[in-house]
Write a protein that holds these residues in place. Structure first.
Motif, PDB file in Angstrom:
ATOM      1  N   PHE A 164      -5.169   6.976  -6.356  1.00 53.86           N
ATOM      2  CA  PHE A 164      -4.076   6.571  -5.465  1.00 53.86           C
ATOM      3  C   PHE A 164      -4.496   5.487  -4.487  1.00 53.86           C
ATOM      4  O   PHE A 164      -3.871   5.283  -3.451  1.00 53.86           O
ATOM      5  CB  PHE A 164      -3.510   7.781  -4.715  1.00 53.86           C
ATOM      6  CG  PHE A 164      -4.551   8.664  -4.065  1.00 53.86           C
ATOM      7  CD1 PHE A 164      -5.183   8.282  -2.896  1.00 53.86           C
ATOM      8  CD2 PHE A 164      -4.885   9.878  -4.633  1.00 53.86           C
ATOM      9  CE1 PHE A 164      -6.129   9.092  -2.303  1.00 53.86           C
ATOM     10  CE2 PHE A 164      -5.838  10.709  -4.045  1.00 53.86           C
ATOM     11  CZ  PHE A 164      -6.464  10.316  -2.874  1.00 53.86           C
ATOM     12  N   HIS A 217       3.620   6.833 -10.230  1.00 58.50           N
ATOM     13  CA  HIS A 217       2.543   7.804 -10.055  1.00 58.50           C
ATOM     14  C   HIS A 217       2.841   9.136 -10.729  1.00 58.50           C
ATOM     15  O   HIS A 217       1.910   9.816 -11.172  1.00 58.50           O
ATOM     16  CB  HIS A 217       2.238   7.999  -8.571  1.00 58.50           C
ATOM     17  CG  HIS A 217       3.421   8.226  -7.701  1.00 58.50           C
ATOM     18  ND1 HIS A 217       4.355   7.249  -7.449  1.00 58.50           N
ATOM     19  CD2 HIS A 217       3.844   9.332  -7.016  1.00 58.50           C
ATOM     20  CE1 HIS A 217       5.288   7.722  -6.654  1.00 58.50           C
ATOM     21  NE2 HIS A 217       5.020   8.982  -6.382  1.00 58.50           N
ATOM     22  N   TYR A 263       1.539   3.647  -8.247  1.00 61.08           N
ATOM     23  CA  TYR A 263       2.831   3.603  -7.566  1.00 61.08           C
ATOM     24  C   TYR A 263       3.661   2.403  -8.027  1.00 61.08           C
ATOM     25  O   TYR A 263       3.117   1.325  -8.184  1.00 61.08           O
ATOM     26  CB  TYR A 263       2.577   3.500  -6.059  1.00 61.08           C
ATOM     27  CG  TYR A 263       3.820   3.615  -5.210  1.00 61.08           C
ATOM     28  CD1 TYR A 263       4.310   4.856  -4.832  1.00 61.08           C
ATOM     29  CD2 TYR A 263       4.489   2.475  -4.778  1.00 61.08           C
ATOM     30  CE1 TYR A 263       5.442   4.957  -4.044  1.00 61.08           C
ATOM     31  CE2 TYR A 263       5.622   2.580  -3.994  1.00 61.08           C
ATOM     32  CZ  TYR A 263       6.096   3.813  -3.626  1.00 61.08           C
ATOM     33  OH  TYR A 263       7.215   3.917  -2.854  1.00 61.08           O
ATOM     34  N   PRO A 264       4.934   2.519  -8.286  1.00 65.25           N
ATOM     35  CA  PRO A 264       5.789   3.700  -8.109  1.00 65.25           C
ATOM     36  C   PRO A 264       5.865   4.600  -9.339  1.00 65.25           C
ATOM     37  O   PRO A 264       6.768   5.421  -9.450  1.00 65.25           O
ATOM     38  CB  PRO A 264       7.155   3.061  -7.832  1.00 65.25           C
ATOM     39  CG  PRO A 264       7.150   1.834  -8.694  1.00 65.25           C
ATOM     40  CD  PRO A 264       5.735   1.329  -8.661  1.00 65.25           C
ATOM     41  N   VAL A 286       3.951  10.963  -0.946  1.00 65.06           N
ATOM     42  CA  VAL A 286       3.511  10.381  -2.216  1.00 65.06           C
ATOM     43  C   VAL A 286       2.364  11.209  -2.805  1.00 65.06           C
ATOM     44  O   VAL A 286       2.337  11.483  -4.013  1.00 65.06           O
ATOM     45  CB  VAL A 286       3.088   8.916  -2.025  1.00 65.06           C
ATOM     46  CG1 VAL A 286       2.561   8.333  -3.326  1.00 65.06           C
ATOM     47  CG2 VAL A 286       4.263   8.084  -1.512  1.00 65.06           C
ATOM     48  N   GLY A 321       0.751  -0.090 -12.032  1.00 68.22           N
ATOM     49  CA  GLY A 321       1.622  -0.060 -10.874  1.00 68.22           C
ATOM     50  C   GLY A 321       1.616  -1.351 -10.081  1.00 68.22           C
ATOM     51  O   GLY A 321       1.281  -2.419 -10.585  1.00 68.22           O
ATOM     52  N   THR A 347      -2.050   2.802  -2.832  1.00 66.04           N
ATOM     53  CA  THR A 347      -0.768   3.481  -2.675  1.00 66.04           C
ATOM     54  C   THR A 347      -0.636   4.158  -1.316  1.00 66.04           C
ATOM     55  O   THR A 347       0.333   3.922  -0.582  1.00 66.04           O
ATOM     56  CB  THR A 347      -0.568   4.504  -3.796  1.00 66.04           C
ATOM     57  OG1 THR A 347      -0.436   3.806  -5.035  1.00 66.04           O
ATOM     58  CG2 THR A 347       0.656   5.348  -3.572  1.00 66.04           C
ATOM     59  N   THR A 367       1.865   3.032   1.842  1.00 64.29           N
ATOM     60  CA  THR A 367       2.988   3.916   2.173  1.00 64.29           C
ATOM     61  C   THR A 367       2.824   4.553   3.548  1.00 64.29           C
ATOM     62  O   THR A 367       3.782   5.135   4.072  1.00 64.29           O
ATOM     63  CB  THR A 367       3.181   5.001   1.103  1.00 64.29           C
ATOM     64  OG1 THR A 367       1.942   5.701   0.887  1.00 64.29           O
ATOM     65  CG2 THR A 367       3.642   4.385  -0.209  1.00 64.29           C
TER      66      THR A 367
END
Length: 383
Positions: free
Chosen positions: A296, A279, A276-277, A310, A240, A299, A303
């Protein structure tokens, strides 16, 4: 339930980096709120002087807002105070005081630290002492190769030293990390390179490399991945988004599908970082391959106010025991605290809604929260 009268379970930050020993200076702080290499146009050369965050800059991001929301009170300021006031207070308290306050306020009990980044950063031991917590090392594979190359007499000695370094690291570290996504992308031949191909690639790289140069040869990267897989220790893989040094379209974790399949017999846990993006694709891989896990870190931090949405998308398909908390914090302690707080808020909000609607039971909500917060990491890394 956690966050609703009960205590939140201890956090294990399964992927993070060191904190700066000094600084950053106020005019450099915003650089830690972005993955960009260059200053924001509003603060670049030729731009008029401005109040940081006064309508432009990296304080005007979800992460910048999260820092002002969650970190300002720990420094004795009102939530959402102006960026200039935040930076002034930060400078007044000094690096040591700010780092101690924010790390301790994060609630992170254990740090798994990727020690492969350069710079004047706290060691895992120093990080643990400052945070009043525990810390363990995750060894970056590319740094092992680069260090071996710096002292190698020839190709044979380089490969021998590299093999020894992996074996030695496996004795003391809790796992390995690879940034192959940055170096050549994830669309690799999934099989281990043969001896002839390995020696040819090593010859070529050593002959062209200047002292201190980084590894980016795909054959040598494959060799590193398989060297780590054969130890059976967890292997963290960047996937990601990240800084402009990578090609985002080459970092989709789904590109690893054939490698994941080939590595399955070794049963080494593969942890897909950040995601991400992509995920939802990472959640699919964790759902269908027993040795794959999703993380995560980075991420949720970036965000910010959207972190709950998310995280909800990750929880659509990822088996709950295959999702891991981390911050991917680096450089400034604000990133540890915001990552931890955003996860707590997001997880508490989501599970609270699902329990209220009768979709989850309170006991299941508590159990799943504890797994993601640190229970699964504790098992994977033998903590």
């Amino acid at each position: 339930m956690p966050g609703q009268g009960g205590s939140f379970p201890p956090l294990i930050d399964q992927h993070c980096h060191g904190v700066l020993r000094a600084g950053p200076e106020p005019d450099a702080f915003e650089g830690y709120l972005t993955e960009a290499h260059l200053p924001h146009p509003a603060s670049g050369p030729g731009s008029p002087p401005r109040d940081p965050g006064g309508g432009a800059g990296y304080f005007d991001t979800q992460l910048g807002f999260a820092v002002r929301r969650w970190c300002a009170p720990e420094l004795g300021l009102e939530p959402h105070c102006p960026p200039a006031a935040y930076l002034e207070r930060r400078a007044e308290l000094g690096t040591t005081e700010v780092t101690g306050r924010l790390l301790r306020a994060s609630g992170i009990a254990t740090f798994l630290v990727d020690t492969g980044l350069p710079g004047a950063l706290l060691t895992p031991g120093e990080l643990a002492e400052t945070a009043v917590a525990e810390a363990h090392e995750i060894v970056r594979l590319e740094r092992l190769a680069e260090r071996a190359a710096d002292t190698a007499r020839d190709t044979h000695s380089f490969l021998a030293e590299l093999a020894d370094s992996v074996r030695e690291a496996a004795r003391t570290a809790r796992g390995f990390k690879s940034v192959v996504a940055y170096r050549c992308g994830l669309d690799l031949d999934p099989t281990p390179p043969g001896t002839s191909a390995l020696y040819t690639a090593a010859d070529r790289w050593l002959a062209s490399r200047v002292q201190g140069g980084r590894l980016s040869d795909p054959v040598l990267e494959r060799h590193l991945l398989w060297s780590a897989v054969r130890t059976g220790l967890p292997l963290q893989l960047h996937t990601g988004f990240g800084d402009p040094d990578l090609r985002l379209d080459h970092c989709d974790p789904l590109l690893l599908t054939d490698f994941i399949r080939a590595a399955a017999p070794y049963e080494a846990p593969l942890i897909l970082l950040h995601c991400y993006p992509y995920h939802r694709g990472a959640g699919y891989l964790a759902a269908v391959f027993p040795h794959v896990y999703a993380d995560f870190g980075l991420t949720l931090t970036h965000t910010g106010a959207r972190a709950r949405h998310v995280l909800a998308e990750l929880l659509e398909l990822t088996p709950f025991g295959k999702l891991l908390f981390s911050t991917d914090a680096h450089g400034v302690p604000e990133l540890y605290l915001t990552g931890a707080r955003l996860f707590r808020e997001a997880m508490t909000s989501l599970t609270g809604q699902w329990v209220e609607r009768g979709e989850w039971s309170p006991s299941d909500a508590e159990r799943v929260t504890a797994m993601i917060a640190g229970g699964t990491a504790k098992r994977l890394y033998g903590l």
